[in-house]
Design a protein around this motif. Structure first.
Motif, PDB file in Angstrom:
ATOM      1  N   PRO A 213       0.448  -1.337  -0.077  1.00 47.37           N
ATOM      2  CA  PRO A 213       0.364  -0.077   0.112  1.00 47.37           C
ATOM      3  C   PRO A 213       0.429   1.389  -0.385  1.00 47.37           C
ATOM      4  CG  PRO A 213      -0.192  -1.630   1.854  1.00 47.37           C
ATOM      5  CD  PRO A 213       0.564  -2.317   1.096  1.00 47.37           C
ATOM      6  N   GLU A 214       2.108   0.924   1.007  1.00 48.09           N
ATOM      7  CA  GLU A 214       2.703   2.369   0.977  1.00 48.09           C
ATOM      8  C   GLU A 214       3.260   2.862  -0.469  1.00 48.09           C
ATOM      9  OE1 GLU A 214       2.394   0.949   4.782  1.00 48.09           O
ATOM     10  OE2 GLU A 214       3.064  -0.347   2.668  1.00 48.09           O
ATOM     11  N   GLN A 215       3.505   1.936  -1.051  1.00 53.68           N
ATOM     12  CA  GLN A 215       4.030   1.883  -2.353  1.00 53.68           C
ATOM     13  C   GLN A 215       2.769   2.658  -3.794  1.00 53.68           C
ATOM     14  OE1 GLN A 215       2.700   0.790  -5.882  1.00 53.68           O
ATOM     15  NE2 GLN A 215       4.540   1.012  -7.594  1.00 53.68           N
ATOM     16  N   LEU A 216       1.609   2.080  -3.411  1.00 55.24           N
ATOM     17  CA  LEU A 216       0.244   3.351  -3.968  1.00 55.24           C
ATOM     18  C   LEU A 216       0.244   4.239  -3.489  1.00 55.24           C
ATOM     19  CD1 LEU A 216      -2.230   0.193  -4.000  1.00 55.24           C
ATOM     20  CD2 LEU A 216      -0.740   1.129  -6.335  1.00 55.24           C
ATOM     21  N   ILE A 217       0.215   4.460  -2.407  1.00 56.96           N
ATOM     22  CA  ILE A 217       0.455   6.106  -1.654  1.00 56.96           C
ATOM     23  C   ILE A 217       1.579   7.180  -2.577  1.00 56.96           C
ATOM     24  CG2 ILE A 217       0.585   7.125   0.464  1.00 56.96           C
ATOM     25  CD1 ILE A 217      -0.948   5.012   1.657  1.00 56.96           C
ATOM     26  N   ALA A 218       2.446   6.607  -2.129  1.00 58.51           N
ATOM     27  CA  ALA A 218       3.563   7.291  -2.477  1.00 58.51           C
ATOM     28  C   ALA A 218       3.861   6.984  -4.168  1.00 58.51           C
ATOM     29  CB  ALA A 218       4.917   6.343  -2.841  1.00 58.51           C
ATOM     30  N   THR A 219       3.428   6.890  -4.936  1.00 61.60           N
ATOM     31  CA  THR A 219       3.270   6.715  -6.358  1.00 61.60           C
ATOM     32  C   THR A 219       2.061   7.635  -6.858  1.00 61.60           C
ATOM     33  OG1 THR A 219       1.936   4.835  -6.505  1.00 61.60           O
ATOM     34  CG2 THR A 219       4.740   4.636  -7.191  1.00 61.60           C
ATOM     35  N   ALA A 220       1.028   8.225  -6.008  1.00 62.26           N
ATOM     36  CA  ALA A 220      -0.320   8.201  -6.829  1.00 62.26           C
ATOM     37  C   ALA A 220      -0.168   9.817  -6.469  1.00 62.26           C
ATOM     38  CB  ALA A 220      -1.281   7.935  -5.211  1.00 62.26           C
ATOM     39  N   LYS A 221       0.670  10.026  -4.700  1.00 67.72           N
ATOM     40  CA  LYS A 221       1.192  11.558  -4.951  1.00 67.72           C
ATOM     41  C   LYS A 221       2.075  11.927  -5.574  1.00 67.72           C
ATOM     42  CE  LYS A 221       0.998  10.756   0.601  1.00 67.72           C
ATOM     43  NZ  LYS A 221       1.973  10.972   1.505  1.00 67.72           N
ATOM     44  N   GLN A 222       2.446  11.632  -6.444  1.00 65.40           N
ATOM     45  CA  GLN A 222       4.086  11.388  -7.366  1.00 65.40           C
ATOM     46  C   GLN A 222       2.960  11.665  -8.903  1.00 65.40           C
ATOM     47  OE1 GLN A 222       6.942   8.484  -8.680  1.00 65.40           O
ATOM     48  NE2 GLN A 222       6.808   8.492  -6.067  1.00 65.40           N
ATOM     49  N   LEU A 223       1.657  10.878  -9.122  1.00 66.39           N
ATOM     50  CA  LEU A 223       0.864  10.972 -10.425  1.00 66.39           C
ATOM     51  C   LEU A 223       0.619  12.684 -10.113  1.00 66.39           C
ATOM     52  CD1 LEU A 223      -0.443   8.112 -10.470  1.00 66.39           C
ATOM     53  CD2 LEU A 223       1.175   8.792 -12.728  1.00 66.39           C
ATOM     54  N   MET A 224       0.415  12.986  -8.785  1.00 66.72           N
ATOM     55  CA  MET A 224      -0.665  14.598  -8.939  1.00 66.72           C
ATOM     56  C   MET A 224       0.260  15.446  -8.503  1.00 66.72           C
ATOM     57  SD  MET A 224      -3.275  13.521  -6.115  1.00 66.72           S
ATOM     58  CE  MET A 224      -2.490  12.898  -4.580  1.00 66.72           C
ATOM     59  N   THR A 225       1.945  15.365  -8.849  1.00 64.58           N
ATOM     60  CA  THR A 225       2.559  16.338  -8.002  1.00 64.58           C
ATOM     61  C   THR A 225       3.889  16.555  -9.123  1.00 64.58           C
ATOM     62  OG1 THR A 225       4.163  15.575  -6.658  1.00 64.58           O
ATOM     63  CG2 THR A 225       2.207  16.094  -5.779  1.00 64.58           C
ATOM     64  N   GLU A 226       4.088  15.519 -10.059  1.00 66.44           N
ATOM     65  CA  GLU A 226       5.681  15.197 -11.203  1.00 66.44           C
ATOM     66  C   GLU A 226       5.509  16.532 -11.467  1.00 66.44           C
ATOM     67  OE1 GLU A 226       8.291  13.564 -13.632  1.00 66.44           O
ATOM     68  OE2 GLU A 226       7.162  13.380 -11.404  1.00 66.44           O
ATOM     69  N   PRO A 227       6.758  17.380 -11.768  1.00 71.31           N
ATOM     70  CA  PRO A 227       6.966  18.406 -12.027  1.00 71.31           C
ATOM     71  C   PRO A 227       6.224  18.574 -13.840  1.00 71.31           C
ATOM     72  CG  PRO A 227       8.422  17.836 -10.736  1.00 71.31           C
ATOM     73  CD  PRO A 227       7.776  16.923 -10.575  1.00 71.31           C
ATOM     74  N   ASP A 228       6.868  19.697 -14.799  1.00 72.45           N
ATOM     75  CA  ASP A 228       7.428  19.563 -16.025  1.00 72.45           C
ATOM     76  C   ASP A 228       8.413  19.040 -16.003  1.00 72.45           C
ATOM     77  OD1 ASP A 228       8.335  19.826 -18.606  1.00 72.45           O
ATOM     78  OD2 ASP A 228       5.910  21.000 -18.658  1.00 72.45           O
ATOM     79  N   ARG A 229       9.462  17.708 -16.939  1.00 76.63           N
ATOM     80  CA  ARG A 229      10.690  17.720 -16.438  1.00 76.63           C
ATOM     81  C   ARG A 229      11.130  18.015 -18.173  1.00 76.63           C
ATOM     82  NH1 ARG A 229      13.790  14.004 -12.427  1.00 76.63           N
ATOM     83  NH2 ARG A 229      15.224  15.223 -13.187  1.00 76.63           N
ATOM     84  N   VAL A 230      10.827  18.109 -18.936  1.00 71.06           N
ATOM     85  CA  VAL A 230      10.927  18.160 -20.541  1.00 71.06           C
ATOM     86  C   VAL A 230      12.129  18.692 -20.879  1.00 71.06           C
ATOM     87  CG1 VAL A 230       9.902  18.407 -22.503  1.00 71.06           C
ATOM     88  CG2 VAL A 230       8.364  17.364 -21.214  1.00 71.06           C
ATOM     89  N   ALA A 231      12.243  19.316 -20.893  1.00 70.63           N
ATOM     90  CA  ALA A 231      12.986  20.868 -21.040  1.00 70.63           C
ATOM     91  C   ALA A 231      14.430  19.768 -20.443  1.00 70.63           C
ATOM     92  CB  ALA A 231      13.461  22.283 -20.648  1.00 70.63           C
ATOM     93  N   GLU A 232      15.439  19.469 -18.836  1.00 72.95           N
ATOM     94  CA  GLU A 232      15.563  17.893 -18.450  1.00 72.95           C
ATOM     95  C   GLU A 232      16.108  17.496 -19.554  1.00 72.95           C
ATOM     96  OE1 GLU A 232      16.266  17.426 -14.349  1.00 72.95           O
ATOM     97  OE2 GLU A 232      14.107  18.549 -14.097  1.00 72.95           O
ATOM     98  N   LEU A 233      14.918  16.373 -20.114  1.00 70.35           N
ATOM     99  CA  LEU A 233      14.891  15.390 -20.604  1.00 70.35           C
ATOM    100  C   LEU A 233      15.510  15.393 -22.525  1.00 70.35           C
ATOM    101  CD1 LEU A 233      15.084  11.863 -21.033  1.00 70.35           C
ATOM    102  CD2 LEU A 233      12.359  12.418 -20.801  1.00 70.35           C
ATOM    103  N   ALA A 234      14.918  16.756 -22.619  1.00 67.60           N
ATOM    104  CA  ALA A 234      15.091  17.173 -24.168  1.00 67.60           C
ATOM    105  C   ALA A 234      17.066  17.344 -24.260  1.00 67.60           C
ATOM    106  CB  ALA A 234      14.685  18.234 -25.250  1.00 67.60           C
ATOM    107  N   ALA A 235      17.525  17.873 -23.493  1.00 64.51           N
ATOM    108  CA  ALA A 235      19.258  18.036 -23.485  1.00 64.51           C
ATOM    109  C   ALA A 235      19.784  16.605 -23.210  1.00 64.51           C
ATOM    110  CB  ALA A 235      19.317  18.994 -22.171  1.00 64.51           C
ATOM    111  N   VAL A 236      19.165  15.301 -22.935  1.00 62.38           N
ATOM    112  CA  VAL A 236      20.093  14.446 -23.257  1.00 62.38           C
ATOM    113  C   VAL A 236      20.460  13.706 -24.683  1.00 62.38           C
ATOM    114  CG1 VAL A 236      20.215  12.230 -22.115  1.00 62.38           C
ATOM    115  CG2 VAL A 236      19.030  13.699 -20.493  1.00 62.38           C
TER     116      VAL A 236
END
Length: 307
Positions: A213-236
């Protein structure tokens, strides 16, 4: 959630443990025939409430095209197990697991270039792995039905229920509560009378109650708060593919189109598919993936420079 059409393993697929520097993970390891080495190996990372079985329908066409594919249960998912602490499922921890899984595959038998694919939440984890470790381990990155940042406001409502209620509920009670809810699609979809066959209902139930359950709780929070990291990834400097269905409840398709442009990535939309092209249109999805992987291995896929 992805729903496999069957659970029987094809002859060339084995259920085993992948031993890594960060622990042991349950995987489905699918290999092409013994007559020739694989053209490459793909590590398939599932999404929220998912598991390695999400890719079962995709494995035969991938191996038929000459690729080895390894679908993994992440830490705390289904048959991999994990600690009862939310901190163990921070995105950085899950990304480090993917780096270790990739290293173990690269060091083991199989050979060929190593391709990384993340579905939905798995795309965010795969992205974090590439940003943390750099591109050296992988030949390509595929983001399947995985957006630039947090999920839509509508999907956050349902996901918030898990965060609010799982700490005070056992997993069986949570399952029964979800199955009593009807009509709403999305992560953890739980319509009570949706025509799901008994064998699939049993599997979905078993997978749910064996997920930490802690995996679901932690990853649910991630889905709701994930920042936009597209610019970082585009530089790779790594060939990238953004693949989705024609409709997506977690990230609108136009936003996926825009993300692909920002990444200078290849873009594929699978007709007739929604959030899970891997399960809904596996043959068409395999054709798109293997074509991209082959181009990436030859250096012909689009890269940071558009070459």
């Amino acid at each position: 959630m992805s729903r496999p059409s069957a659970l029987d393993l094809p002859e060339n697929v084995s259920a085993r443990r992948l031993e890594t520097s960060r622990g042991s993970f349950a995987v489905l390891d699918a290999a092409p025939g013994p007559d020739a080495p694989p053209l490459g190996t793909a590590l398939l990372v599932p999404g929220f409430t998912g598991s390695k079985e999400d890719f079962l329908d995709l494995l035969p066409p991938l191996t038929g095209a000459g690729f080895r594919a390894v679908a993994v249960d992440g830490r705390g998912q289904h048959e991999s197990g994990g600690p009862r602490e939310e901190s163990a499922y921070a995105q950085a921890e899950l990304a480090a697991d993917v780096v270790a899984q990739s290293a173990a595959l690269a060091a083991g038998p199989g050979g060929g270039p190593l391709h990384l694919l993340g579905h939905s939440l798995g795309g965010h984890i795969a992205r974090a792995a590439v940003l943390a470790a750099g591109p050296a381990q992988w030949t390509s990155l595929t983001l399947m039905s995985s957006g630039a940042a947090e999920i839509t406001a509508e999907q956050q409502i349902r996901t918030r229920l898990l965060v609010d209620y799982l700490p005070s509920m056992d997993m069986e009670t949570a399952w029964q509560t979800m199955r009593a809810m009807d009509g709403e699609n999305g992560p953890g979809d739980a319509a009570a009378d949706d025509g799901t066959p008994d064998w699939l209902e049993e599997f979905l139930h078993r997978r749910w109650v064996t997920t930490v359950p802690e995996q679901l709780i932690a990853t649910a929070k991630q889905l709701m708060t994930e920042p936009d990291r597209v610019a970082e990834l585009a530089a790779v400097p790594l060939p990238k593919l953004v693949l989705s269905g024609e409709v997506d409840y977690a990230w609108p398709v136009p936003s996926l189109d825009a993300m692909a442009e920002r990444l200078d990535a290849e873009r594929v939309v699978i007709k007739g598919a929604e959030h899970s092209p891997n399960a809904e249109r596996p043959a068409e999805t395999s054709i798109a993936l293997t074509a991209f992987w082959s181009r990436a291995a030859r250096g012909g896929a689009r890269s940071l420079t558009g070459e």
